[in-house]
Design a protein around this motif. Structure first.
Motif, PDB file in Angstrom:
ATOM      1  N   SER A 238       0.834  -1.203   0.000  1.00  0.00           N
ATOM      2  CA  SER A 238       0.000   0.000   0.000  1.00  0.00           C
ATOM      3  C   SER A 238       0.864   1.247   0.000  1.00  0.00           C
ATOM      4  O   SER A 238       0.441   2.304   0.473  1.00  0.00           O
ATOM      5  CB  SER A 238      -0.922  -0.004   1.224  1.00  0.00           C
ATOM      6  OG  SER A 238      -0.170  -0.101   2.423  1.00  0.00           O
ATOM      7  N   LEU A 239       2.093   1.125  -0.524  1.00  0.00           N
ATOM      8  CA  LEU A 239       3.003   2.272  -0.553  1.00  0.00           C
ATOM      9  C   LEU A 239       2.495   3.339  -1.513  1.00  0.00           C
ATOM     10  O   LEU A 239       1.993   3.027  -2.587  1.00  0.00           O
ATOM     11  CB  LEU A 239       4.405   1.826  -0.971  1.00  0.00           C
ATOM     12  CG  LEU A 239       5.119   0.831  -0.048  1.00  0.00           C
ATOM     13  CD1 LEU A 239       6.489   0.481  -0.609  1.00  0.00           C
ATOM     14  CD2 LEU A 239       5.254   1.398   1.360  1.00  0.00           C
ATOM     15  N   ASN A 240       2.645   4.584  -1.117  1.00  0.00           N
ATOM     16  CA  ASN A 240       2.286   5.718  -1.959  1.00  0.00           C
ATOM     17  C   ASN A 240       3.552   6.182  -2.682  1.00  0.00           C
ATOM     18  O   ASN A 240       4.373   6.915  -2.131  1.00  0.00           O
ATOM     19  CB  ASN A 240       1.702   6.849  -1.103  1.00  0.00           C
ATOM     20  CG  ASN A 240       1.129   7.974  -1.952  1.00  0.00           C
ATOM     21  OD1 ASN A 240       1.599   8.237  -3.054  1.00  0.00           O
ATOM     22  ND2 ASN A 240       0.102   8.641  -1.427  1.00  0.00           N
ATOM     23  N   ARG A 256      18.302  -3.792  -4.404  1.00  0.00           N
ATOM     24  CA  ARG A 256      17.123  -3.531  -5.218  1.00  0.00           C
ATOM     25  C   ARG A 256      16.171  -2.648  -4.441  1.00  0.00           C
ATOM     26  O   ARG A 256      15.935  -2.862  -3.253  1.00  0.00           O
ATOM     27  CB  ARG A 256      16.444  -4.841  -5.617  1.00  0.00           C
ATOM     28  CG  ARG A 256      15.183  -4.647  -6.461  1.00  0.00           C
ATOM     29  CD  ARG A 256      14.602  -5.965  -6.911  1.00  0.00           C
ATOM     30  NE  ARG A 256      13.323  -5.801  -7.588  1.00  0.00           N
ATOM     31  CZ  ARG A 256      12.590  -6.800  -8.065  1.00  0.00           C
ATOM     32  NH1 ARG A 256      13.034  -8.042  -7.956  1.00  0.00           N
ATOM     33  NH2 ARG A 256      11.434  -6.575  -8.659  1.00  0.00           N
ATOM     34  N   THR A 257      15.618  -1.643  -5.118  1.00  0.00           N
ATOM     35  CA  THR A 257      14.648  -0.762  -4.499  1.00  0.00           C
ATOM     36  C   THR A 257      13.448  -0.615  -5.424  1.00  0.00           C
ATOM     37  O   THR A 257      13.579  -0.767  -6.645  1.00  0.00           O
ATOM     38  CB  THR A 257      15.257   0.620  -4.205  1.00  0.00           C
ATOM     39  OG1 THR A 257      14.285   1.443  -3.560  1.00  0.00           O
ATOM     40  CG2 THR A 257      15.711   1.298  -5.475  1.00  0.00           C
ATOM     41  N   GLY A 258      12.277  -0.362  -4.858  1.00  0.00           N
ATOM     42  CA  GLY A 258      11.092  -0.239  -5.697  1.00  0.00           C
ATOM     43  C   GLY A 258       9.886   0.225  -4.916  1.00  0.00           C
ATOM     44  O   GLY A 258       9.890   0.315  -3.691  1.00  0.00           O
ATOM     45  N   CYS A 259       8.839   0.527  -5.679  1.00  0.00           N
ATOM     46  CA  CYS A 259       7.559   0.931  -5.089  1.00  0.00           C
ATOM     47  C   CYS A 259       6.407   0.434  -5.956  1.00  0.00           C
ATOM     48  O   CYS A 259       5.504  -0.232  -5.469  1.00  0.00           O
ATOM     49  CB  CYS A 259       7.508   2.448  -4.922  1.00  0.00           C
ATOM     50  SG  CYS A 259       5.943   3.044  -4.235  1.00  0.00           S
ATOM     51  N   ARG A 260       6.477   0.732  -7.255  1.00  0.00           N
ATOM     52  CA  ARG A 260       5.410   0.316  -8.156  1.00  0.00           C
ATOM     53  C   ARG A 260       5.572  -1.148  -8.558  1.00  0.00           C
ATOM     54  O   ARG A 260       6.674  -1.675  -8.617  1.00  0.00           O
ATOM     55  CB  ARG A 260       5.398   1.207  -9.405  1.00  0.00           C
ATOM     56  CG  ARG A 260       5.038   2.669  -9.114  1.00  0.00           C
ATOM     57  CD  ARG A 260       5.070   3.514 -10.369  1.00  0.00           C
ATOM     58  NE  ARG A 260       4.577   4.874 -10.115  1.00  0.00           N
ATOM     59  CZ  ARG A 260       5.307   5.849  -9.620  1.00  0.00           C
ATOM     60  NH1 ARG A 260       6.583   5.611  -9.346  1.00  0.00           N
ATOM     61  NH2 ARG A 260       4.793   7.046  -9.404  1.00  0.00           N
ATOM     62  N   LYS A 261       4.447  -1.788  -8.831  1.00  0.00           N
ATOM     63  CA  LYS A 261       4.411  -3.181  -9.302  1.00  0.00           C
ATOM     64  C   LYS A 261       5.125  -4.139  -8.345  1.00  0.00           C
ATOM     65  O   LYS A 261       5.770  -5.090  -8.770  1.00  0.00           O
ATOM     66  CB  LYS A 261       5.016  -3.286 -10.698  1.00  0.00           C
ATOM     67  CG  LYS A 261       4.290  -2.455 -11.757  1.00  0.00           C
ATOM     68  CD  LYS A 261       4.928  -2.625 -13.113  1.00  0.00           C
ATOM     69  CE  LYS A 261       4.199  -1.790 -14.168  1.00  0.00           C
ATOM     70  NZ  LYS A 261       4.812  -1.928 -15.516  1.00  0.00           N
ATOM     71  N   LEU A 262       5.006  -3.869  -7.038  1.00  0.00           N
ATOM     72  CA  LEU A 262       5.649  -4.744  -6.056  1.00  0.00           C
ATOM     73  C   LEU A 262       4.914  -6.064  -5.832  1.00  0.00           C
ATOM     74  O   LEU A 262       5.566  -7.101  -5.703  1.00  0.00           O
ATOM     75  CB  LEU A 262       5.793  -3.999  -4.718  1.00  0.00           C
ATOM     76  CG  LEU A 262       6.968  -3.017  -4.611  1.00  0.00           C
ATOM     77  CD1 LEU A 262       6.950  -2.339  -3.255  1.00  0.00           C
ATOM     78  CD2 LEU A 262       8.285  -3.737  -4.815  1.00  0.00           C
ATOM     79  N   PRO A 263       3.569  -6.057  -5.752  1.00  0.00           N
ATOM     80  CA  PRO A 263       2.878  -7.323  -5.468  1.00  0.00           C
ATOM     81  C   PRO A 263       3.248  -8.416  -6.469  1.00  0.00           C
ATOM     82  O   PRO A 263       3.342  -8.182  -7.674  1.00  0.00           O
ATOM     83  CB  PRO A 263       1.398  -6.943  -5.555  1.00  0.00           C
ATOM     84  CG  PRO A 263       1.368  -5.488  -5.213  1.00  0.00           C
ATOM     85  CD  PRO A 263       2.628  -4.923  -5.796  1.00  0.00           C
ATOM     86  N   LEU A 264       3.473  -9.601  -5.948  1.00  0.00           N
ATOM     87  CA  LEU A 264       3.824 -10.809  -6.692  1.00  0.00           C
ATOM     88  C   LEU A 264       5.224 -10.779  -7.285  1.00  0.00           C
ATOM     89  O   LEU A 264       5.635 -11.712  -7.973  1.00  0.00           O
ATOM     90  CB  LEU A 264       2.797 -11.083  -7.815  1.00  0.00           C
ATOM     91  CG  LEU A 264       1.338 -11.224  -7.366  1.00  0.00           C
ATOM     92  CD1 LEU A 264       0.450 -11.511  -8.562  1.00  0.00           C
ATOM     93  CD2 LEU A 264       1.204 -12.322  -6.319  1.00  0.00           C
ATOM     94  N   SER A 265       6.001  -9.717  -7.026  1.00  0.00           N
ATOM     95  CA  SER A 265       7.385  -9.695  -7.502  1.00  0.00           C
ATOM     96  C   SER A 265       8.256 -10.522  -6.567  1.00  0.00           C
ATOM     97  O   SER A 265       7.992 -10.632  -5.367  1.00  0.00           O
ATOM     98  CB  SER A 265       7.906  -8.258  -7.559  1.00  0.00           C
ATOM     99  OG  SER A 265       7.871  -7.659  -6.271  1.00  0.00           O
ATOM    100  N   LEU A 266       9.308 -11.134  -7.115  1.00  0.00           N
ATOM    101  CA  LEU A 266      10.201 -12.011  -6.362  1.00  0.00           C
ATOM    102  C   LEU A 266      11.572 -11.355  -6.244  1.00  0.00           C
ATOM    103  O   LEU A 266      12.096 -10.799  -7.207  1.00  0.00           O
ATOM    104  CB  LEU A 266      10.326 -13.372  -7.038  1.00  0.00           C
ATOM    105  CG  LEU A 266       9.071 -14.243  -7.074  1.00  0.00           C
ATOM    106  CD1 LEU A 266       9.333 -15.524  -7.860  1.00  0.00           C
ATOM    107  CD2 LEU A 266       8.603 -14.578  -5.660  1.00  0.00           C
ATOM    108  N   ILE A 267      12.170 -11.450  -5.048  1.00  0.00           N
ATOM    109  CA  ILE A 267      13.512 -10.929  -4.798  1.00  0.00           C
ATOM    110  C   ILE A 267      14.358 -12.060  -4.259  1.00  0.00           C
ATOM    111  O   ILE A 267      13.973 -12.732  -3.288  1.00  0.00           O
ATOM    112  CB  ILE A 267      13.482  -9.750  -3.794  1.00  0.00           C
ATOM    113  CG1 ILE A 267      12.736  -8.556  -4.389  1.00  0.00           C
ATOM    114  CG2 ILE A 267      14.885  -9.329  -3.419  1.00  0.00           C
ATOM    115  CD1 ILE A 267      11.266  -8.523  -4.048  1.00  0.00           C
TER     116      ILE A 267
END
Length: 396
Positions: A238-240, A256-267
């Motif tokens: 629920s990150l803005n 690795r850093t991110g905000c958008r398209k995070l759900p279901l992503s694998l790290i």
């Protein structure tokens, strides 16, 4: 052509269009530093070739985006930088045992001025923290005890103790062989957002809920035995992003850093440890993570390497392994909960009479959060403290 009449020689006037304006660079100054990185000043003018002559124009007539720099980096030769230190501080206690500290500086020996510490990063540095004694305290008796036995001569060449610098001792297990299961219950991994920040998770799998945390910056760590790697999937986010909220995943071999398209992503951590840092600005926002561990696809460690997770323990070196190759650098990785810091104290060092005690035997300690490295030579019984929750020790 002799039989043919020769025409008269003559000159014709031609009027070609002027060349387009261009930038002209003229060196006008030497390098500002006699050694190391400096700046050289150069004159940049806007000119135009008109009828074979160079004409000076206003700068606005030349393309602004293509204007060269008026000063450029230059290096005449590399400086031989060195570490310098302030005087030792007073002992931290009025009686009993305490510590003394001193400030370190990277020094240019030619100018005797302080420079950025990055110039000294490859040079060994003496200790900046040492033990001191202000005499026995009133009503204090000194006698044989556990510490006295701990300081006795031991067989290994190096004997260190490690301790997390807080009183909390949540994780008792230190060195985790591949078959060992960490002493953390399954319920501890399924934390609510209350109190999840600053914790270290040692289970093989679990869910970490980082939504609704009280702190704008929340850090958690995941640890597994050497030989395993960690895979993290983002179940919910629920990150803005437009407000600058972000989550960072970092390990010894990945960032690795991110905000958008995070759900279901694998790290994938690619090693046995992973740190997750979350930055939120709006109450209630955050991510929910699920992590799993598995056997690593590539070997990233030596057979003599060790991994420590606990709040305290002892490190002995060398570790004799069957068929161990000569010249292998054995490392010890220390990871504690992000809310903790690490302290190392050398109790006993024996470099043997046959070795060169000034050059070939030394202990390298790296503060992972700042990548600052310290080297300890000789038989000095040093004391070292980290700025973060990760440290690496190499025995050379």
């Amino acid at each position: 052509c002799h039989p043919v009449p020769k025409p008269e020689s003559r000159m014709e006037v031609c009027d070609l269009s002027p060349c387009p304006p261009r930038w002209k660079v003229t060196p006008v100054g030497p390098c500002s530093s006699s050694c190391g990185l400096g700046l050289a000043v150069q004159l940049v003018t806007c000119v135009q070739i008109h009828q074979g002559k160079e004409v000076l124009l206003e700068e606005r007539l030349c393309p602004v985006a293509e204007k060269p720099l008026t000063s450029v980096p230059c290096v005449i030769r590399m400086c031989s930088y060195e570490w310098s230190f302030s005087e030792w501080s007073e002992c931290s206690t009025s009686c009993g045992n305490g510590i003394q500290t001193r400030q370190d500086f990277c020094l240019n020996p030619l100018t005797r001025k302080h420079v950025n510490p990055i110039f000294c990063r490859h040079f060994p540095k003496a200790i900046v923290v040492r033990g001191c004694s202000a005499g026995p305290c009133p009503e204090q008796t000194v006698g044989p005890g556990p510490r006295g036995a701990e300081l006795q001569t031991v067989t290994p060449a190096v004997h260190l103790t490690t301790a997390a610098t807080t009183k909390e001792a949540r994780y008792k297990n230190l060195h985790l062989p591949p078959s060992a299961e960490p002493a953390v219950t399954r319920e501890q991994t399924k934390e609510t957002s209350e109190g999840v920040c600053g914790k270290l998770f040692l289970n093989a799998t679990g869910v970490i809920n980082m939504t609704g945390v009280q702190s704008s910056n929340c850090t958690v760590a995941i640890g597994r035995p050497l030989g395993e790697e960690i895979t993290v999937s983002v179940l919910e986010s629920s990150l803005n992003c437009s407000a600058g909220e972000v989550v960072l995943f970092s390990g010894r071999m990945m960032w690795r850093t991110g905000c958008r398209k995070l759900p279901l992503s694998l790290i994938n951590s690619r090693t046995n440890t992973l740190i997750v840092k979350q930055r939120v600005l709006l109450p209630g926002n955050g991510v929910i993570l699920q992590y799993n561990s598995r056997t690593a696809t590539k070997k990233y460690y030596q057979d003599c390497d060790k991994q420590l997770f606990g709040p305290q323990g002892e490190i002995e070196n060398p570790v004799q392994l069957p068929d161990q190759r000569q010249g292998v650098v054995c490392r010890t990785f220390i990871n504690v909960a992000p809310r903790h810091r690490i302290a190392l104290r050398a109790l006993y060092i024996d470099l043997s009479k046959e070795s060169n005690q000034t050059h070939f035997n030394y202990i390298l300690v790296r503060d992972v959060s700042t990548m600052k490295t310290m080297v300890f030579h000789g038989k000095q019984q040093f004391f070292w403290q980290s700025t973060g929750s990760q440290a690496e020790i190499e025995f050379h």
